[in-house]
Scaffold this active site. Sequence first.
Site, PDB file in Angstrom:
ATOM      1  N   HIS A  33      15.591  21.147  -8.984  1.00  0.00           N
ATOM      2  CA  HIS A  33      16.195  20.052  -9.435  1.00  0.00           C
ATOM      3  C   HIS A  33      17.586  20.796 -10.271  1.00  0.00           C
ATOM      4  O   HIS A  33      18.709  20.011 -10.474  1.00  0.00           O
ATOM      5  CB  HIS A  33      15.490  19.564 -10.731  1.00  0.00           C
ATOM      6  CG  HIS A  33      14.343  18.793  -9.832  1.00  0.00           C
ATOM      7  ND1 HIS A  33      13.079  18.135 -10.462  1.00  0.00           N
ATOM      8  CD2 HIS A  33      14.132  18.662  -8.627  1.00  0.00           C
ATOM      9  CE1 HIS A  33      12.375  17.923  -9.513  1.00  0.00           C
ATOM     10  NE2 HIS A  33      12.791  18.102  -8.349  1.00  0.00           N
ATOM     11  N   ARG A  45      22.624   9.233  -3.700  1.00  0.00           N
ATOM     12  CA  ARG A  45      21.130   9.731  -3.621  1.00  0.00           C
ATOM     13  C   ARG A  45      20.554   9.089  -4.818  1.00  0.00           C
ATOM     14  O   ARG A  45      20.341   9.943  -5.956  1.00  0.00           O
ATOM     15  CB  ARG A  45      21.050  11.165  -3.565  1.00  0.00           C
ATOM     16  CG  ARG A  45      21.635  11.747  -2.507  1.00  0.00           C
ATOM     17  CD  ARG A  45      21.624  13.387  -2.283  1.00  0.00           C
ATOM     18  NE  ARG A  45      21.663  13.931  -1.107  1.00  0.00           N
ATOM     19  CZ  ARG A  45      22.541  14.561  -0.587  1.00  0.00           C
ATOM     20  NH1 ARG A  45      23.652  14.897  -1.374  1.00  0.00           N
ATOM     21  NH2 ARG A  45      22.709  15.173   0.574  1.00  0.00           N
ATOM     22  N   GLU A 102      19.050  10.002  11.007  1.00  0.00           N
ATOM     23  CA  GLU A 102      18.730  11.335  10.665  1.00  0.00           C
ATOM     24  C   GLU A 102      17.242  11.694  11.485  1.00  0.00           C
ATOM     25  O   GLU A 102      17.025  12.823  11.123  1.00  0.00           O
ATOM     26  CB  GLU A 102      18.630  11.706   9.207  1.00  0.00           C
ATOM     27  CG  GLU A 102      17.852  10.651   8.435  1.00  0.00           C
ATOM     28  CD  GLU A 102      17.966  11.131   6.743  1.00  0.00           C
ATOM     29  OE1 GLU A 102      18.765  12.207   6.446  1.00  0.00           O
ATOM     30  OE2 GLU A 102      17.614  10.319   5.990  1.00  0.00           O
ATOM     31  N   ASN A 153      21.977  16.829   8.023  1.00  0.00           N
ATOM     32  CA  ASN A 153      21.046  17.781   7.491  1.00  0.00           C
ATOM     33  C   ASN A 153      19.825  17.577   8.100  1.00  0.00           C
ATOM     34  O   ASN A 153      19.053  18.443   8.688  1.00  0.00           O
ATOM     35  CB  ASN A 153      21.144  17.907   5.932  1.00  0.00           C
ATOM     36  CG  ASN A 153      22.281  17.717   4.865  1.00  0.00           C
ATOM     37  OD1 ASN A 153      23.226  18.324   5.690  1.00  0.00           O
ATOM     38  ND2 ASN A 153      22.394  17.372   3.934  1.00  0.00           N
ATOM     39  N   ARG A 195      15.265  23.250   7.398  1.00  0.00           N
ATOM     40  CA  ARG A 195      16.450  23.352   7.001  1.00  0.00           C
ATOM     41  C   ARG A 195      16.644  24.167   5.550  1.00  0.00           C
ATOM     42  O   ARG A 195      17.570  24.673   5.280  1.00  0.00           O
ATOM     43  CB  ARG A 195      17.166  21.916   6.584  1.00  0.00           C
ATOM     44  CG  ARG A 195      16.392  21.179   5.415  1.00  0.00           C
ATOM     45  CD  ARG A 195      16.927  19.681   5.398  1.00  0.00           C
ATOM     46  NE  ARG A 195      17.666  19.501   4.330  1.00  0.00           N
ATOM     47  CZ  ARG A 195      18.201  18.391   3.914  1.00  0.00           C
ATOM     48  NH1 ARG A 195      17.573  17.399   4.502  1.00  0.00           N
ATOM     49  NH2 ARG A 195      18.992  18.161   2.685  1.00  0.00           N
ATOM     50  N   CYS A 250      27.298  11.789   6.551  1.00  0.00           N
ATOM     51  CA  CYS A 250      27.219  12.131   5.095  1.00  0.00           C
ATOM     52  C   CYS A 250      26.351  13.407   4.778  1.00  0.00           C
ATOM     53  O   CYS A 250      26.153  13.709   3.639  1.00  0.00           O
ATOM     54  CB  CYS A 250      26.668  10.885   4.186  1.00  0.00           C
ATOM     55  SG  CYS A 250      25.194  10.673   4.643  1.00  0.00           S
TER      56      CYS A 250
END
Length: 756
Positions: A367, A474, A609, A632, A643, A680
């Site tokens: 975070h 997000r 995705e 991603n 990833r 994005c």
Amino acid sequence: MRGAPGGPRVLLRRLREIMAEPLPAQARLDRITILIAANMVSEVCSLYVMRADGTLELYATEGLNREAVHLTTMRAGEGLVGLIAANADPLALSDAQTHPAFSYRPETGEESYHGFLGVPVLRAGNTLGVLVVQNKTHRVYTEEEVEALQTTSMILAELIASGELQSLGEPGTETAARRPLQIRGAALVDGLGLGYVVLHEPRIVVRNIIAADSDAEILRLDAAIEEVRLSIDAMLERGDIAHGGEHRDVLETFRMFAHDQGWLRRMREAVRTGITAEAAVERVQSDSRARLMRSTDPFLRERLHDLDELANRLLHRLVGVDLVATRENLPENAIIVARMMGPAALLDYDRSRLRGLVLEEGGQTSHIAIVARALNIPVVSEVENAASLVEAGDAVIVDGGAGEIHVRPPPDIEAAYAEKARLRARRQAQYRLLRDKPAVTRDGVEIALQLNAGLLVDLPHLEETGARGIGLFRTELQFMIAERMPSAKDQQALYASVFEGAGGLPVTFRSLDIGGDKLLPYMPRVEEENPALGWRAIRIALDRPALLRTQARALLKAAAGRHLRIMFPMVATTAEFLQAKRFVEGELAFLTAHGSAVPAEISLGAMVEVPSLLFEIDEIAAAADFLSVGSNDLMQFLFAVDRGNKLVADRFDPLSLPSMRALRLVAGRATAVGCPVTVCGELAGRPLDAMALIGLGFRSLSMSAAAIGPVKAMILALDGARLADLVETELRGLDGGGDNLRPILSDFAARHGIPV
Ligand code: PEP
Ligand code: MG
């Protein structure tokens, strides 16, 4: 205690007096060695200071030849002194000369001494030097005498760390305590920061070392330990963590250490040598650090943090220092150094004075990384022992791109980085000049550049970059940094502030993308074998509709009278999208029925995705109001590469044939049916990769604030038609045997002067 006139307490008091006198550094050291030798009833007392290159230089001696001072040196591990430094352990010998490590130095005149006691001079577990006393007789030093010399060495550690002795060493040498360090860590957030160390939750520096009354100190120590134990028990009993999980494990470990009898005994023994309770905590902790740092057992090394934390808690109780004092009066050009840090703590600091962050712990998806990225603060993490290697106020450079820090940099390194920082600033200034220029290629193709965001602190970037809107908000970031689940009201207020901050520009909110690596601290953790493939994102939303419903209602209310755009993450089938859409429509119907104000327009989109959607691309493009490619995750699942796993993350190139074909399919089909599509993921923010996307037909890209300038500069220099031709031809011509568009596009950019 045998033969110690006045005992260690008198020695400590006298040492304090010498430290306070206005003496030249060498004279002070000479006085100190005379005093220690007399007090220990030894003919010799010598201080060796560790230099930056690890050798130990004789800095002062009483009893050995004074001419040897600043001339005699030992390599680490060489001789008894080198051995003590390398092991960070005291060594007491009744006949030093028979020890296999004894190394004879004729210039010192050491040959006539047999009894030998040496202790490391430690500070925060780092060896700064070695203090030795010697006797002609075959003296056996008692355990108390070893203790006393160790306590004395604490004062010398303070003197060495202060930098006062720096000028005494042989010209051109530096003491290890103040030497420049270049330390590699992990690159977490790109950028360069030059500034001065501010320790987050600083280790408390004990200045009051000598005790007036040992019995009273023992009572203080015991009381502080009891308080710390009770506070740990209280935390363990608190309902919010009682169900188990990581917090509980950490606290259980704390509790175990807090009751460890060996630890308590060592601290009490240290107090009995005449020092204060806080100095005893510091001494025992410094010894434990030195030992654990040399351990090769990863479990033991891990425990170091627990012990540090516990010792710090004890010091707090004893010294009563407020940990958060520096927050309000943060100096200019601050580089925060922390063992670890929560996102809320970072947000508490004054951003305008922050230049960088150095962490001992914190991964890509932590975070703190998310918040630091939003604030555009360079971060290097996984810097082992960072908080112990630096002193508050030290000059430090954070190179977030290279994952490197320079502590106390020499002038040439500092100058090189200052130049690099100036260049970066100049480039940023050039990008700022592009702010109001439309992102149009030389042949008139317009590309919509949008921002990725997730926190309110991201919103000013819209104004700074001239982005056309927020292509990806997000929403989970706010949930991740909150202490508890944001209520419906909190959410509505937040989304209203986002609309406010966006000043009429479009915002695409992504519904909660939690699960996988994005855990909410207050939600029960579900154990999964493969979290990335598990219960996450839209899957949780559809199984626990209350979450999605609450969020949808908050968004619908916040968007009253405006255009609301919501997209769903990790959609694997069109049916999932339609199901999620029904929940939103249900909330809309509810609000309308109750007379609530609702959005003027609603668009619902799907993220592409998960590769299964590639095979339902026509259906999803028909069902959704828009699509957004999350490159991603798409690359992660397309190539089956985690990833976040460094071992495989760079194994496949998104500009190679399989992914280029997948992306071309999405762009082609969406455009064919008139469904707006954006990319994005990180791919869209890297100029060369963004160029490839434009070549495939994408006309809308969403990226981090820092990427807008470089991508726009690329677009302004681009001939879109020529690029599209090249990409089409090359994709047709690639043989699929590992071919890759990257070198071809790099060459194209170089030939046409396109900055990538
Ligand atoms: C993506 O997967 O590309 C994306 C934009 O979403 P996130 O990085 O938040 O998973
Ligand atoms: Mg994703």
